[in-house]
Design an enzyme around this catalytic site. Structure first.
Site, PDB file in Angstrom:
ATOM      1  CG  PHE A  33      40.712  55.671  36.442  1.00 43.54           C
ATOM      2  CD1 PHE A  33      41.299  56.855  36.849  1.00 43.54           C
ATOM      3  CD2 PHE A  33      41.320  54.983  35.406  1.00 43.54           C
ATOM      4  CE1 PHE A  33      42.460  57.332  36.253  1.00 43.54           C
ATOM      5  CE2 PHE A  33      42.489  55.453  34.798  1.00 43.54           C
ATOM      6  CZ  PHE A  33      43.044  56.628  35.235  1.00 43.54           C
ATOM      7  CD  GLN A  43      99.050  23.843  40.748  1.00 40.08           C
ATOM      8  OE1 GLN A  43      98.890  24.344  41.858  1.00 40.08           O
ATOM      9  NE2 GLN A  43     100.209  23.873  40.113  1.00 40.08           N
ATOM     10  CE  LYS A  62      54.878  47.615  34.742  1.00 34.76           C
ATOM     11  NZ  LYS A  62      53.939  47.239  33.649  1.00 34.76           N
ATOM     12  N   PRO A  63      55.983  50.173  30.727  1.00 38.20           N
ATOM     13  CG  PRO A  63      55.596  49.429  28.543  1.00 38.20           C
ATOM     14  CD  PRO A  63      56.661  49.506  29.604  1.00 38.20           C
ATOM     15  N   GLY A  75      50.034  55.662  39.150  1.00 35.86           N
ATOM     16  CA  GLY A  75      49.133  54.520  39.217  1.00 35.86           C
ATOM     17  C   GLY A  75      48.304  54.564  40.480  1.00 35.86           C
ATOM     18  CG  HIS A  84      81.807  22.169  42.226  1.00 31.96           C
ATOM     19  ND1 HIS A  84      82.821  21.685  41.410  1.00 31.96           N
ATOM     20  CD2 HIS A  84      80.637  21.737  41.687  1.00 31.96           C
ATOM     21  CE1 HIS A  84      82.269  20.985  40.426  1.00 31.96           C
ATOM     22  NE2 HIS A  84      80.954  21.003  40.563  1.00 31.96           N
ATOM     23  CB  CYS A 127      45.230  60.827  37.086  1.00 33.64           C
ATOM     24  SG  CYS A 127      46.083  62.055  36.088  1.00 33.64           S
ATOM     25  CG  ASP A 134      83.971  18.285  42.402  1.00 40.10           C
ATOM     26  OD1 ASP A 134      84.936  18.842  42.951  1.00 40.10           O
ATOM     27  OD2 ASP A 134      83.795  18.281  41.171  1.00 40.10           O
ATOM     28  CE  LYS A 143      38.243  49.443  40.314  1.00 40.84           C
ATOM     29  NZ  LYS A 143      39.659  49.911  40.386  1.00 40.84           N
ATOM     30  N   GLY A 185      53.563  43.291  38.710  1.00 35.56           N
ATOM     31  CA  GLY A 185      53.958  42.563  39.907  1.00 35.56           C
ATOM     32  C   GLY A 185      55.333  41.947  39.801  1.00 35.56           C
TER      33      GLY A 185
END
Length: 909
Positions: free
Chosen positions: A813, A96, A605-606, A658, A114, A714, A150, A764, A639
């Protein structure tokens, strides 16, 4: 919040809707006094939600049709407003026009909500235009009202990201509604405490767009890029609805998304003004932009209000009316009574009565479905079902079809990447799996997953976004709290898990092939261990489903009363599972099976580099009959996706395998809302080989302890301690056996040693070996990349490794055997050296002396000790580490407790 803000105000709430109702309730809860509510008149005999809440509390309610007449304030209305004595006007949502006499009347003036980031998108259709113009950010502003549209000074603003396929409803429900309510309350507190800013709106970037109504929501030009067409459609979804003309009839589009795939098969459909016909496909209507890209439209609505799945356009009128049984007629009459209770303004609910045209709104949809669920729990309906069948007769037909099972969800739609290899056709899903469907990521981003055997691209996989995480968690939460899974009895849950295990076994060759090309695992090992143990794990935990029990506990009685105390084991809720890349499917199974057996739902999450068997698992879980939302799979960045899962407030447990640094970060993130965490982290597992061992067996097992799964294990023996008297012979025998190993294609059944998982890991490992040589260790064998395509590394042996060296302390590893001598008979000395590590995952000892073996096993600081064997894990034996190798257990009965909570109940009788 109330402790932070001390002062309270007398408020007038001017507006309407559930949003206004929620703001009203929260402000009263915070101690402010609402002296009057000014809202719209009843519509079709139905009071506005804000009015209902206020009337229930006894707050004065005024329902003025309008505040002005012929451009001037109506004095009686203004006088009624002034009579309540408000110190601040709060306008959460108001349609209104309020006179400035009212806006400026209170001591503190007026504040307005708003739904845009002002000064952009002034006007009543701000959310629509945020999407129509493809903004990357949405949000809202709470501002001080002035005499402009506004344009008043800003009090506070909040913003959020806009997902690629967000609709108006998505933005409103996910952010603008819940966060807007909090912000309105915060704004009032700031004003009460004299801390509210007044920041003038900048002129730069200001826009004003008109109100979007049905007449101007037509798709005027099809000569636009697909993204622009998609933005126009979603910017009008659900209100007012973007439309076009098809076969002379106005058809409104709902549920659009950008389609990043090859052109699907379908039947052509001519669309007015479009240079290229649309395609009615099994997934919906595909329309084309002038850039050749595609938009998929899921639902269509005709002029009579009937909504259908777009895939059913050419068969919309083929459904034959059902003849109802006596029991179904009773259900129909119950539903008729529920409609009558909602549509109180309608004298009689007839077959032609239209739910929405009779005055119902979206809030009545929720009420109606909840009432039906309460009366007939076997009839599970969704909001979308009501929009698809708005007339009573159509609604009853739809409900009965669902009740009979005739209207079951269509067969799972999967876009595969298919490859002919290993004497079979391998079909690999590549999209996110959310709420029972394979879908592209919200922002459309993808990444390539690579075959480590030759460096080629296997597939382009959806890369989940933050919005996808939110959707998956919401789906898992709904499945746990309100879905079929939460009501399912334990034995039925076990039956589904057994069925899933059977399907995994049926597809074991395909799964092993996918695992091999995605992770580099030798096919025979993938078949036996990666897949075989995954099947065993699901069968083991399926058997636990109906054996999870609490206990009765004797407590002191307060005479003459009697007490009974007992405990219940309950599922936790939504669990996030984050797994590594070395055993993609097996790590999924170790955590997911226990999680599901306990009754939880999950978002998994694979690893980013090995997503494919997880997505194939999602397909098999759907085919096994798991309800939607129970299992969700999100490939993508750790990440981004993993971090958001770790800190998400609706995730109650994180299970992670991990690296130790990532595990530490997860604990920090989880601490924000104290979610339960279990961690299986890095290791540098010692293997002690005494001279009294069975040497040939120790050589064989010692090689397996290091080179099993290319060393990407592991619990791999990160350091071997060999007694001095057998050291040289042990090394000689190891090198002889290495020379017999076949390095090559992991799909070749005669291959012993496959490629490392990915290129960065190979690099690595090579650096690790260079470090060992530089520090003075003796490189006896290997240490180099194999000269062939792919990421292959020679099995490697180092001797003369001293305790201070990097390779003696840090995990490789990979296929690197690190050997140190120890003096003959020096048991306690070698124990001190074996325990001088920050890790404690596994360990081993080879000796024929059982007393020595048991003494060593007691002293070794590791979660698992192997005696005269290695790598011997079993689904019934708990697995997990000590120290920086983490805490919590996978496998065995103990794993269940990681996914359960204990509730104590005391009854007096």
């Amino acid at each position: 919040m109330s402790s932070a803000y001390q002062h309270k105000l007398k408020l007038a709430l001017i507006g309407q809707s559930i949003f206004g109702q929620e703001v009203y309730n929260k402000l009263r809860k915070e101690g402010h006094k609402v002296v009057g509510v000014f809202t719209v008149p009843d519509k079709n005999g139905q009071a506005d939600p804000l009015a209902l809440a206020a009337e229930k509390d006894g707050t004065p309610v005024f329902k003025f049709p309008k505040w002005r007449a012929k451009g001037k304030p109506i004095q009686e209305v203004v006088a009624a407003y002034k009579s309540v004595g408000a110190e601040l006007n709060v306008l959460p949502f108001c349609t209104q026009f309020i006179p400035m006499d009212v806006i400026d009347c209170p001591k503190h003036g007026s504040i307005i909500y708003h739904p845009s980031i002002l000064p952009r998108h002034r006007g009543a259709s701000a959310i629509n235009w945020t999407l129509i113009q493809g903004d990357k950010k949405a949000g809202f502003t709470i501002f001080w009202a002035d005499d402009g549209l506004d344009t008043g000074p800003i009090l506070l603003q909040r913003e959020c990201d806009v997902g690629q396929n967000d609709t108006v409803d998505d933005l409103y429900n996910r952010f603008l509604f819940p966060e807007g309510i909090k912000a309105m309350v915060e704004a009032v507190h700031l004003i009460a405490d004299g801390k509210a800013p007044r920041i003038p709106q900048p002129k730069e970037g200001a826009t004003y767009e008109g109100i979007q109504k049905k007449e101007n929501a037509e798709v005027i030009s099809w000569d636009q890029p697909a993204a622009a067409l998609h933005n126009w459609i979603r910017g009008h979804d659900k209100v007012p609805g973007a439309w076009t003309t098809i076969n002379g009839q106005v058809v409104t589009f709902y549920g659009s998304s950008l389609l990043d795939a090859s052109v699907p098969a379908g039947q052509e459909l001519t669309i007015k003004g479009a240079s290229r016909p649309g395609l009615v496909t099994k997934n919906g209507l595909v329309v084309f932009g002038n850039d050749g890209k595609m938009v998929l439209v899921r639902n269509l609505q005709f002029e009579d209000g009937k909504m259908i799945p777009a895939s059913k356009y050419f068969s919309a009128d083929e459904t034959t009316a059902l003849e109802l049984t006596e029991e179904e007629k009773k259900i129909a009459e119950d539903i008729r009574a529920i409609w009558k209770g909602i549509l109180s303004n309608v004298a009689v609910i007839e077959d032609s009565t239209d739910f929405f045209k009779s005055g119902a709104s979206s809030m009545h949809v929720v009420r109606m479905l909840e009432e039906i669920k309460q009366k007939h729990s076997g009839l599970q309906l969704q909001n979308e079902d009501v929009y698809m069948a708005t007339k009573f007769a159509d609604f009853i037909q739809m409900a009965v079809r669902k009740l009979r099972g005739e209207d079951k969800e269509e067969e799972l739609v999967i876009d595969y990447v298919s490859k002919n290899m290993n004497n079979m056709t391998v079909n690999m899903p590549y999209q996110c799996f959310i709420n029972g469907k394979f879908i592209n990521s919200d922002d459309g981003k993808t990444y390539d997953t690579i075959n480590p055997a030759d460096g080629s691209v296997i597939a382009s996989v959806s890369s989940a976004s933050l919005a996808d995480v939110d959707k998956a968690v919401a789906a898992a939460k709904e499945a746990f709290e309100d879905g079929e899974w939460g009501r399912m009895n334990a034995r039925e849950r076990g039956r589904l898990m057994y069925r899933l295990a059977d399907l995994m076994e049926e597809h074991q060759e395909e799964l092993a092939t996918i695992e091999s090309i995605d992770s580099g695992a030798v096919y025979t090992l993938a078949l036996k261990t990666h897949i075989g143990m995954s099947v065993q794990t699901f069968r083991y935990f399926a058997g636990w489903c109906d054996k999870i029990q609490g206990a009765t506990i004797p407590i002191n009685q307060a005479r003459p009363n009697h007490n009974l105390t007992f405990t219940k084991k309950e599922p936790i809720g939504v669990c996030a599972i984050i797994i590594p890349w070395n055993y993609p499917l097996m790590m999924l199974a170790w955590k997911s099976a226990a999680c599901l057996a306990a009754g939880n739902t999950l978002v998994l999450k694979p690893a980013q580099v090995t997503p494919l068997t997880s997505l194939k698992f999602a397909e098999l879980s759907a085919k096994a009959g798991f309800p939607k939302g129970v299992i969700n799979i999100l490939p993508g960045s750790g990440g981004l996706v993993g971090q958001h899962l770790s800190e998400h407030p609706d995730v109650r447990k994180v299970g992670f395998t991990g690296s130790t640094p990532t595990g530490k970060q997860i604990m920090k993130s989880a601490a924000a809302n104290l979610k339960k965490v279990s961690l299986e982290l890095g290791g540098k597992s010692p293997l002690i080989i005494f001279s009294d061992c069975e040497l040939d067996r120790a050589v064989k097992m010692g090689m397996g302890a290091v080179y099993f799964n290319k060393g990407e294990n592991c619990i791999a023996a990160g350091r071997l301690f060999v007694e001095e008297s057998i050291h040289d012979e042990f090394v000689r025998k190891v090198v002889e056996e290495i020379k017999k190993m076949k390095i090559g294609d992991p799909l070749d059944r005669s291959t012993d040693h496959g490629p490392q998982n990915h290129k960065a890991h190979l690099e690595k490992l090579l650096q690790y070996c260079e470090t060992g040589v530089k520090e003075g260790a003796t490189l006896v064998y290997g240490g180099r990349q194999v000269h062939r395509p792919g990421f292959f590394m020679e099995p490697t042996v180092f001797t003369d490794v001293e305790d201070h060296m990097y390779i003696a302390q840090e995990e490789s590893f990979g296929p690197v055997m690190v050997i140190s001598k120890f003096k003959n008979g020096d048991i306690d000395g070698v124990l001190r050296r074996a325990n001088a590590t920050e890790y404690g995952l596994a360990s081993g000892v080879f000796t024929k002396d059982i007393n020595k073996a048991l003494y060593i096993s007691e002293k070794l600081e590791a979660g698992t000790v192997f005696i005269n064997t290695y790598n011997k894990t079993d689904v019934a034996a708990p697995f997990g580490g000590f120290k920086l190798s983490g805490f919590g257990k996978d496998l065995g009965e103990e794993a269940l407790h990681e996914y359960l909570r204990t509730k104590a109940i005391t009854v007096e009788y």
